[in-house]
Write a protein that holds these residues in place. Structure first.
Motif, PDB file in Angstrom:
ATOM      1  N   GLU A   2       0.839  -1.199   0.000  1.00 51.27           N
ATOM      2  CA  GLU A   2       0.000   0.000   0.000  1.00 51.27           C
ATOM      3  C   GLU A   2       0.864   1.234   0.000  1.00 51.27           C
ATOM      4  N   ILE A   3       0.604   2.121  -0.907  1.00 51.86           N
ATOM      5  CA  ILE A   3       1.386   3.355  -1.018  1.00 51.86           C
ATOM      6  C   ILE A   3       0.674   4.455  -0.231  1.00 51.86           C
ATOM      7  N   PRO A   4       1.383   5.108   0.677  1.00 53.24           N
ATOM      8  CA  PRO A   4       0.757   6.168   1.467  1.00 53.24           C
ATOM      9  C   PRO A   4       0.243   7.299   0.578  1.00 53.24           C
ATOM     10  N   PRO A   5      -0.689   8.090   1.093  1.00 56.89           N
ATOM     11  CA  PRO A   5      -1.222   9.206   0.317  1.00 56.89           C
ATOM     12  C   PRO A   5      -0.105  10.141  -0.131  1.00 56.89           C
ATOM     13  N   PRO A   6      -0.237  10.713  -1.311  1.00 52.93           N
ATOM     14  CA  PRO A   6       0.825  11.586  -1.811  1.00 52.93           C
ATOM     15  C   PRO A   6       0.989  12.831  -0.954  1.00 52.93           C
ATOM     16  N   LEU A   7       2.205  13.273  -0.864  1.00 55.37           N
ATOM     17  CA  LEU A   7       2.513  14.507  -0.151  1.00 55.37           C
ATOM     18  C   LEU A   7       2.748  15.621  -1.166  1.00 55.37           C
ATOM     19  N   GLU A   8       2.645  16.850  -0.695  1.00 53.95           N
ATOM     20  CA  GLU A   8       2.972  17.973  -1.559  1.00 53.95           C
ATOM     21  C   GLU A   8       4.453  17.928  -1.904  1.00 53.95           C
ATOM     22  N   ARG A   9       4.777  18.194  -3.156  1.00 54.51           N
ATOM     23  CA  ARG A   9       6.181  18.197  -3.530  1.00 54.51           C
ATOM     24  C   ARG A   9       6.884  19.401  -2.914  1.00 54.51           C
ATOM     25  N   PRO A  10       7.888  19.162  -2.120  1.00 50.88           N
ATOM     26  CA  PRO A  10       8.622  20.303  -1.562  1.00 50.88           C
ATOM     27  C   PRO A  10       9.681  20.789  -2.539  1.00 50.88           C
ATOM     28  N   GLN A  11       9.705  22.086  -2.773  1.00 52.37           N
ATOM     29  CA  GLN A  11      10.741  22.646  -3.638  1.00 52.37           C
ATOM     30  C   GLN A  11      11.788  23.292  -2.760  1.00 52.37           C
ATOM     31  N   ILE A  12      13.054  22.973  -3.012  1.00 53.05           N
ATOM     32  CA  ILE A  12      14.121  23.550  -2.204  1.00 53.05           C
ATOM     33  C   ILE A  12      15.048  24.353  -3.100  1.00 53.05           C
ATOM     34  N   SER A  13      15.892  25.135  -2.452  1.00 51.26           N
ATOM     35  CA  SER A  13      16.892  25.900  -3.183  1.00 51.26           C
ATOM     36  C   SER A  13      18.188  25.082  -3.251  1.00 51.26           C
ATOM     37  N   VAL A  14      18.722  24.984  -4.451  1.00 51.22           N
ATOM     38  CA  VAL A  14      19.973  24.255  -4.663  1.00 51.22           C
ATOM     39  C   VAL A  14      20.956  25.207  -5.332  1.00 51.22           C
ATOM     40  N   ALA A  15      22.193  25.177  -4.892  1.00 51.62           N
ATOM     41  CA  ALA A  15      23.208  26.010  -5.532  1.00 51.62           C
ATOM     42  C   ALA A  15      23.262  25.675  -7.017  1.00 51.62           C
ATOM     43  N   PRO A  16      23.108  26.659  -7.877  1.00 54.16           N
ATOM     44  CA  PRO A  16      23.059  26.383  -9.330  1.00 54.16           C
ATOM     45  C   PRO A  16      24.243  25.587  -9.851  1.00 54.16           C
ATOM     46  N   LYS A  17      25.403  25.686  -9.193  1.00 51.82           N
ATOM     47  CA  LYS A  17      26.567  24.947  -9.681  1.00 51.82           C
ATOM     48  C   LYS A  17      26.353  23.431  -9.565  1.00 51.82           C
ATOM     49  N   VAL A  18      25.409  23.006  -8.695  1.00 58.13           N
ATOM     50  CA  VAL A  18      25.080  21.583  -8.593  1.00 58.13           C
ATOM     51  C   VAL A  18      24.533  21.075  -9.925  1.00 58.13           C
ATOM     52  N   PHE A  19      23.774  21.961 -10.608  1.00 58.87           N
ATOM     53  CA  PHE A  19      23.164  21.557 -11.883  1.00 58.87           C
ATOM     54  C   PHE A  19      24.218  21.107 -12.900  1.00 58.87           C
ATOM     55  N   ASP A  20      25.412  21.724 -12.805  1.00 60.66           N
ATOM     56  CA  ASP A  20      26.448  21.428 -13.805  1.00 60.66           C
ATOM     57  C   ASP A  20      26.835  19.948 -13.818  1.00 60.66           C
ATOM     58  N   HIS A  21      26.685  19.263 -12.662  1.00 54.12           N
ATOM     59  CA  HIS A  21      27.033  17.834 -12.598  1.00 54.12           C
ATOM     60  C   HIS A  21      26.092  17.000 -13.466  1.00 54.12           C
ATOM     61  N   TYR A  22      24.874  17.514 -13.694  1.00 53.51           N
ATOM     62  CA  TYR A  22      23.844  16.723 -14.370  1.00 53.51           C
ATOM     63  C   TYR A  22      23.648  17.102 -15.836  1.00 53.51           C
ATOM     64  N   VAL A  23      24.205  18.223 -16.240  1.00 54.22           N
ATOM     65  CA  VAL A  23      24.024  18.674 -17.620  1.00 54.22           C
ATOM     66  C   VAL A  23      24.575  17.635 -18.587  1.00 54.22           C
ATOM     67  N   GLY A  24      23.760  17.278 -19.586  1.00 61.95           N
ATOM     68  CA  GLY A  24      24.182  16.287 -20.566  1.00 61.95           C
ATOM     69  C   GLY A  24      22.991  15.668 -21.270  1.00 61.95           C
ATOM     70  N   ARG A  25      23.234  14.606 -21.986  1.00 62.56           N
ATOM     71  CA  ARG A  25      22.183  13.918 -22.748  1.00 62.56           C
ATOM     72  C   ARG A  25      22.033  12.504 -22.220  1.00 62.56           C
ATOM     73  N   TYR A  26      20.787  12.080 -22.050  1.00 63.06           N
ATOM     74  CA  TYR A  26      20.464  10.780 -21.469  1.00 63.06           C
ATOM     75  C   TYR A  26      19.531  10.028 -22.419  1.00 63.06           C
ATOM     76  N   GLU A  27      19.895   8.785 -22.737  1.00 61.42           N
ATOM     77  CA  GLU A  27      19.154   8.026 -23.736  1.00 61.42           C
ATOM     78  C   GLU A  27      18.143   7.090 -23.065  1.00 61.42           C
ATOM     79  N   LEU A  28      16.850   7.387 -23.256  1.00 60.88           N
ATOM     80  CA  LEU A  28      15.798   6.519 -22.751  1.00 60.88           C
ATOM     81  C   LEU A  28      15.492   5.390 -23.720  1.00 60.88           C
ATOM     82  N   ALA A  29      15.673   5.640 -25.004  1.00 57.40           N
ATOM     83  CA  ALA A  29      15.441   4.654 -26.059  1.00 57.40           C
ATOM     84  C   ALA A  29      16.325   5.056 -27.229  1.00 57.40           C
ATOM     85  N   PRO A  30      16.533   4.143 -28.188  1.00 54.77           N
ATOM     86  CA  PRO A  30      17.456   4.456 -29.288  1.00 54.77           C
ATOM     87  C   PRO A  30      17.204   5.790 -29.969  1.00 54.77           C
ATOM     88  N   ASN A  31      15.969   6.223 -30.088  1.00 48.98           N
ATOM     89  CA  ASN A  31      15.679   7.487 -30.770  1.00 48.98           C
ATOM     90  C   ASN A  31      14.974   8.493 -29.864  1.00 48.98           C
TER      91      ASN A  31
END
Length: 571
Positions: A473-502
């Protein structure tokens, strides 16, 4: 008995006879004189048992052209002061499959069967075997784990998980074979199969008109003088039987495999197994010599560079070096045997503790000193977390078609129980990251951003195995909390990710904002829930970024519509 390459378990289920991922190293040869001394080997065992607490007792046997050595350390049972020796009996698990394959090779030499014979030829009339594209499964397909049959039959539901094969019947085996649909062409791919090994032993026994145990005894044990290698133990042999222990060093039941005996039912001693290795090295005349030599001739790829599967044996080749080996294990034991035909050195190891790493690393190290011993498990530090978080993780997670992990909560404690195994507490080292003490394994829960886990990732032996949540049983959904993240953290994730061949997800940063753009779709902003979890506002979807042990981001997981899609980072 262990399983095929990359098949990982949280605490190793049913059988354990797999091809290990660790490889024999660089092709250098090891003369007998360079083997570690008895004192050095004993120190390895002392460290494994007394320092690392990863065993109760281990016996090592070294076979050379001139002599044999036995080095033992530990006890018959935890708390028992009786020592181990070369006559101590252990369950040898999937090393049994080498004996089964030797029976096949010997029966071929005698003209009783042929490698290319279809398995159905030796089953009772009316018994149906799976076929595919007009091809039948042959005896050699079973011996080389290329039959297309799965690791275990899906109709195996043991009444006693502590002795999982005991009540699996011949009737159930035939029912499974009659209804199973092969998923790939016969002979096309290696997949380690305890079912296949057991079926091979079963049909060879039918062909010979006697039980599997009687066949092994008359065709192998008696000619070689292996008088302590049996399935059924006499009272005198039972007195020499080491008690099996699980990963937490608790005594466990012995296993019985009446129907699938050829997969892992044998018990033996270090002395007997050294006799077996010596015969394979040609140190003693044996009527089995032609069959033993023939076992190594028919080889097929085993899914890893340099690794092949012959009849029963696995063969690792690098440079001019060739190591022939097999390992094994049951619920309370682990074993390894291997030899280098060029140096003439062989080793056997037998342990009365079922640990995931077993004794394979010691065996490989003794055959090639350049291969390191497995280091002690990394220490994990428990932290305090709100137990209410555990409710979002409770449920059943499917890691493979026949292997689930059930997560339960008891007060302030969280537990994991793998299919047909004991329940063990998992301890938090973060809000979503947990570890086990009884084995070097960790679990990460991947949440939906609403405190509920939709997936777990099992980290073990350097591999990450994903398990989708299928129950709970999955508990009732909670409100998504938005937090502040140092923008330089984003640089670690920048790139292209392949979900399927095209179909690519492109992650970009623009100043203090973070975006994703799917192939053929507009760019939309994503918002931080944590420093590696992000959500979209324009659609009910989330993204989790995953990184390796070095911190390098290797993939992202898209959560949408109750489905988890993994996308490898491609640039």
């Amino acid at each position: 008995m262990r399983e095929r390459v990359m098949a990982i378990r949280i605490i190793l289920a049913f059988v354990l006879a797999v091809v290990t991922q660790a490889s024999f190293a660089d092709g250098r040869f090891v003369p007998e004189s360079s083997m570690p001394s008895d004192a050095d080997i004993r120190q390895i065992l002392i460290d494994r048992i007394d320092v690392q607490h990863r065993g109760v007792g281990i016996v090592v046997g070294i076979v050379g052209s001139a002599d044999r050595r036995v080095i033992a350390y530990g006890h018959l049972e935890k708390g028992d002061t009786h020592p181990l020796n070369g006559e101590t009996i252990f369950e040898i698990g999937s090393e049994t499959k080498v004996f089964t394959a030797l029976l096949l090779a010997d029966m071929v030499q005698r003209g009783e069967v042929a490698l290319a014979d279809p398995v159905s030829k030796y089953l009772p009339p009316g018994t149906k075997m799976p076929e595919r594209n007009g091809h039948s499964i042959t005896l050699v397909d079973l011996a080389t784990h290329t039959s297309g049959l799965p690791r275990l039959p899906t109709n195996m539901h043991p009444k006693d998980p502590a002795n999982p094969y005991a009540d699996y019947s011949v009737e159930q085996l035939y029912q499974f074979l009659a209804g199973y649909q092969l998923t790939r062409d016969i002979g096309s791919e290696y997949e380690y199969s305890n079912l296949g090994g057991g079926l091979l032993g079963h049909v060879l026994a039918l062909r010979a008109g006697r039980s599997y145990e009687a066949l092994v005894e008359s065709r192998i044990c008696t000619p070689l003088g292996m008088n302590s290698t049996r399935i059924t133990l006499t009272p005198e042999m039972k007195a020499r039987l080491a008690a099996g222990h699980d990963e937490s060093l608790k005594t466990v039941e012995n296993w019985d495999l009446p129907t699938l005996a050829g997969a892992g039912a044998l018990r033996s001693t270090a002395n007997d197994m050294m006799t077996f290795i010596a015969a394979n090295l040609g140190y003693a005349k044996s009527p089995l010599a032609p069959a033993m030599a023939a076992m190594l001739k028919d080889r097929r790829p085993a899914g890893q560079q340099g690794l092949e599967i012959a009849l029963g044996w696995h063969i690792y080749t690098t440079g001019e070096k060739e190591i022939i080996w097999h390992n094994g294990g049951t619920g309370g034991y682990r074993s390894f045997m291997g030899f280098d035909p060029k140096t003439g050195v062989g080793v056997v190891l037998m342990s009365n503790t079922e640990t995931p790493e077993g004794v394979d690393d010691i065996g490989r190290h003794l055959l090639d000193s350049s291969i390191p011993l497995k280091p002690a498990a990394k220490e994990h530090k428990q932290v305090a977390v709100d137990p209410r978080l555990f409710d979002g993780y409770v449920g059943t997670y499917q890691l493979s078609p026949n292997f689930n992990v059930v997560i339960t909560r008891d007060g302030d404690h969280l537990f994991a129980q793998a299919t047909d195994q004991g329940k063990f507490e998992i301890l938090p080292e973060g809000e979503r990251d947990f570890f086990l003490k009884v084995v070097d394994a960790q679990i990460t829960f991947v949440t939906d951003g609403k405190s509920s886990a939709m997936e777990m990732i099992l980290h073990q032996n350097g591999n990450d195995v994903h398990g989708t949540r299928i129950e709970g049983e999955i508990p009732p959904p909670l409100e998504r909390p938005q937090i502040s993240v140092a923008p330089k953290v984003f640089d670690h994730y920048v790139g292209r990710y392949e979900l399927a061949p095209n179909f690519i997800l492109t992650i970009t940063r623009e100043g203090d904002h973070f975006f994703t753009q799917a192939t053929g779709q507009p760019k939309v902003e994503i918002f931080a829930k944590t420093d590696r979890e992000y959500f979209l506002k324009v659609v009910d979807a989330e993204i989790t970024f995953m990184s390796d042990s070095t911190g390098h981001v290797t993939e992202m997981i898209l959560h949408q519509g109750g489905v988890y899609q993994h996308a490898k980072r491609i640039e």
